[in-house]
Write an enzyme that holds these catalytic residues in place. Structure first.
Site, PDB file in Angstrom:
ATOM      1  N   GLY A  94       0.852  -1.205   0.000  1.00  0.00           N
ATOM      2  CA  GLY A  94       0.000   0.000   0.000  1.00  0.00           C
ATOM      3  C   GLY A  94       0.877   1.241   0.000  1.00  0.00           C
ATOM      4  N   GLY A 107      -0.040   5.167  -1.090  1.00  0.00           N
ATOM      5  CA  GLY A 107      -1.070   5.950  -0.410  1.00  0.00           C
ATOM      6  C   GLY A 107      -0.505   7.116   0.380  1.00  0.00           C
ATOM      7  N   TYR A 159     -15.531   0.561   8.378  1.00  0.00           N
ATOM      8  CA  TYR A 159     -14.101   0.820   8.589  1.00  0.00           C
ATOM      9  C   TYR A 159     -13.754   0.624  10.066  1.00  0.00           C
ATOM     10  CZ  TYR A 159      -9.752   3.572   8.729  1.00  0.00           C
ATOM     11  OH  TYR A 159      -8.458   4.000   8.910  1.00  0.00           O
ATOM     12  N   LYS A 183     -11.372  -2.277  11.735  1.00  0.00           N
ATOM     13  CA  LYS A 183     -10.146  -1.975  12.486  1.00  0.00           C
ATOM     14  C   LYS A 183     -10.186  -2.636  13.868  1.00  0.00           C
ATOM     15  CE  LYS A 183      -7.761   0.534   9.611  1.00  0.00           C
ATOM     16  NZ  LYS A 183      -6.519   0.007   9.034  1.00  0.00           N
TER      17      LYS A 183
END
Ligand SMILES: NC(=O)c1ccc[n+]([C@@H]2O[C@H](COP(=O)([O-])OP(=O)(O)OC[C@H]3O[C@@H](n4cnc5c(N)ncnc54)[C@H](O)[C@@H]3O)[C@@H](O)[C@H]2O)c1
Length: 316
Positions: free
Chosen positions: A9, A12, A143, A147
């Site tokens: 990732g 980002g 989200y 998490k």
């Protein structure tokens, strides 16, 4: 032992800065940047790069086998606002991606894994001010509960498999090198771009919405400090609270106006991100991070504002 660090990732908001910071510390060849998309100029031209889809097990297995990383940073995720538009896709990426990394880290004996959590793990019934490390946690966004579940998996792999996995509950992050990826705190980055381009900005959060925020330089330093800390001094294997600095759009506006007196702000009504922001803490208690790995914030609101405007002025 020389490190081999895999960052997934890497393109980002955080990865763009973390890869460069890690390459400065460990040397370019020791840090393999990877993402599902092609990299930007700085990452491509400063060290090794791999195209990786964290959901593709065969692809990921090949990358672990090829590089045998000693450290992995998993940054690929779908953030809060986009997650509400694509709930099942967000759950799949945020959960399945993490489980793939935890499993391969065990299989390939990766020494340390970093996976970021978020203040989104808290919910409407968590204490709103100086939110403690341990309290009621009832996140109501996909989200947020991805998490929270991710934190449980991290602690589980630490306990059951002895995997040295470390995590921070980042506040909203503000940086100038990369654009934010679709979160609820993105206004605090967009506002600087628009101030410089147009002299005005419409905030999608209301004037008095206080949220915990942090400058990217502090966030990168926190991440690297946590990863360098002796394992036996870490008492939390879910995600460390990190307070940053709490402010509202109105307070940020006032700070920008000190340097740009003509800057104008307006506020949108009925943006779906407002409900997400209202369910999150207004300020955070990060006593465990201070105690366990000596965490101390450097950038206050005035520092962030000055640094953002100075650096973005040269880019826009
Ligand atoms: N930025 C913040 O304010 C903030 C706050 C709290 C937590 N976090 C967490 O930090 C992590 C990184 O956040 P960010 O802001 O850099 O996110 P971002 O959206 O800017 O970057 C995520 C990167 O992951 C890549 N990606 C997406 N799907 C992928 C896949 N299947 N395989 C490989 N790569 C894939 C994307 O191309 C992108 O470059 C996330 O876990 C996020 O939840 C961020």
């Amino acid at each position: 032992m020389s490190e081999k660090i895999l960052v997934i990732g890497a393109n980002g908001q955080i990865g763009t800065e973390l890869v460069m910071a890690l390459r400065n510390i460990h040397g370019s060849d020791s840090v393999i940047a990877s993402d599902i998309n092609d990299p930007g100029y700085a990452i491509r031209h400063s060290g090794p790069y791999e195209l990786v889809n964290v959901l593709d097990k065969d692809n990921l297995h090949h990358i672990f086998d090829k590089h045998r990383p000693t450290q992995v940073y998993l940054l690929a995720a779908i953030l809060s606002a986009v997650g509400e538009q694509k709930p099942k896709i967000a759950w799949d990426l945020n959960m399945t991606g993490l489980l793939h990394i935890l499993d391969f880290a065990v299989e390939f004996k990766t020494a340390k894994v970093f996976w970021p959590s978020s203040i989104a793990v808290f919910g409407p019934n968590s204490p709103q001010f100086h939110t403690p490390q341990y309290c009621v946690m009832d996140p109501n966004t996909v989200y947020g509960f991805s998490k929270l579940a991710g934190e449980r998996w991290c602690e589980y792999y630490f306990t059951k498999h002895g995997l040295d996995v470390r995590s921070i509950r980042y506040p909203g992050l503000i940086g100038w090198r990369a654009n934010p990826g679709g979160g609820t705190t993105d206004y605090a980055v967009h506002i600087f771009h628009e101030a410089l381009k147009k002299g005005k900005y419409q905030s999608f959060l209301s004037a008095d919405t206080a949220l915990p925020m942090m400058y990217m330089d502090d966030a990168i330093r926190a991440t690297i400090t946590l990863m360098d800390a002796p394992a036996d001094e870490l008492t939390i294997r879910s995600g460390y609270n990190l307070a940053g600095i709490s402010f509202t759009p109105a307070q940020l506006t006032a700070e920008i106006q000190k340097l740009m007196p003509g800057f104008e702000i307006s506020y949108a009504e009925n943006d779906p991100r407002q409900a997400i922001a209202d369910s999150w803490p207004k300020s955070i208690d990060d006593g465990y991070a201070q105690r366990d790995w000596g965490w101390k914030l450097e950038y206050d609101l005035a520092d962030i504002t000055r640094d953002m405007l100075t650096n973005l002025k040269n880019m826009i």
